[in-house]
Design an enzyme around this catalytic site. Sequence first.
Site, mmCIF file in Angstrom:
data_model
loop_
_atom_site.group_PDB
_atom_site.id
_atom_site.type_symbol
_atom_site.label_atom_id
_atom_site.label_comp_id
_atom_site.label_asym_id
_atom_site.label_seq_id
_atom_site.Cartn_x
_atom_site.Cartn_y
_atom_site.Cartn_z
ATOM 1 N N SER A 155 -9.047 9.422 6.835
ATOM 2 C CA SER A 155 -8.977 8.326 6.176
ATOM 3 C C SER A 155 -10.178 7.519 7.326
ATOM 4 O O SER A 155 -9.549 8.062 8.758
ATOM 5 C CB SER A 155 -8.552 7.303 6.014
ATOM 6 O OG SER A 155 -8.174 6.256 5.661
ATOM 7 N N TYR A 168 0.060 3.736 7.723
ATOM 8 C CA TYR A 168 -0.691 4.610 6.467
ATOM 9 C C TYR A 168 -1.388 5.256 8.001
ATOM 10 O O TYR A 168 -1.680 6.626 8.195
ATOM 11 C CB TYR A 168 -1.001 3.921 5.760
ATOM 12 C CG TYR A 168 -2.417 5.032 4.746
ATOM 13 C CD1 TYR A 168 -1.974 5.257 4.018
ATOM 14 C CD2 TYR A 168 -4.012 4.696 5.534
ATOM 15 C CE1 TYR A 168 -3.470 6.629 3.510
ATOM 16 C CE2 TYR A 168 -4.823 5.292 4.680
ATOM 17 C CZ TYR A 168 -4.586 6.369 4.145
ATOM 18 O OH TYR A 168 -5.865 6.600 3.629
#
Length: 257
Positions: A155, A168
Amino acid sequence: MSDTPYRPPSDLLTDKVILVTGAGDGIGLVAAKTFASHGATVLLLGKTVAKLEALYDDIAATCRSEPGIIPMDLATATVNTVEDLALVLLQRYGRLDGLLHNAAILGDRVPVEYYNIEQWQTVMQANYHAPFLLTRLLMPLLRAAPKASLLFTSSGVGAVPRAYWGAYAASKYALEGFARLLADETDTTSNIRVNIINPGATRTAMRAAAYPGENPASVKPPAQLMPLYLYLMGDDSEADHGFTFNSDLSKQPFNQT
Ligand code: NDP
């Protein structure tokens, strides 16, 4: 990969056995269905069995190959669970041609000093430690394939961690480090190519949770990513090793980012 759209043949993945984590929803679901529709035997790993069963029925009804279902919660998976899986896959399939690490948990977006510690551990376990365990224990199956593709999903906040993205961001950063380590180790010593994919903003439940004010129609659907996913799982990418691929088809070598 060139700038021209990749047009894979419909039999691109015939005879390939590909495991997709997080296959029950979002990008993983579309990737698993797309791989199957291009001839692959897909192994659907996920947490919610009903979602995997629905996808199984869909693939069995519309594709030539029979998928497999692997119910597994990556947040609680143990060495024993994954060893058992490796044994079953060895006996049933003998090899793995592709492993797409796709499943992930978003977790809260709050400052680290307020981050719930249990949740931090859960997110790190599902997003980072479980892909390590799966890779570590499925490596012999990847080695048994003539050309294996090992693909990690990261990401933007994994490449450059951003404030408030908590576990995350940390888990994706760790995952990228692991992928780079592995690419260095397998470079010239194996048939396994290791790459990272950063799908970018994509219309899924995770994206909606991260950006609740956003109009979902303003971001691309997972289907738009599939030429890239097919390219990376098929033999046309056999020379690509140690790259981060972006949804706009650009790629950066690990040693330059
Ligand atoms: P979704 O939340 O839509 O889907 C995630 C999938 O992973 C679901 O099938 C979910 O299963 C599964 N999963 C989650 N936790 C676990 C667990 N503990 N054990 C097993 N399976 C689990 O996510 P996306 O499709 O959006 O994301 C896919 C990947 O792409 C992720 O790695 C994400 O970080 C990355 N990404 C996504 C972006 C986006 O804009 N969508 C942008 C950048 C990266 P279940 O449905 O059963 O909970």
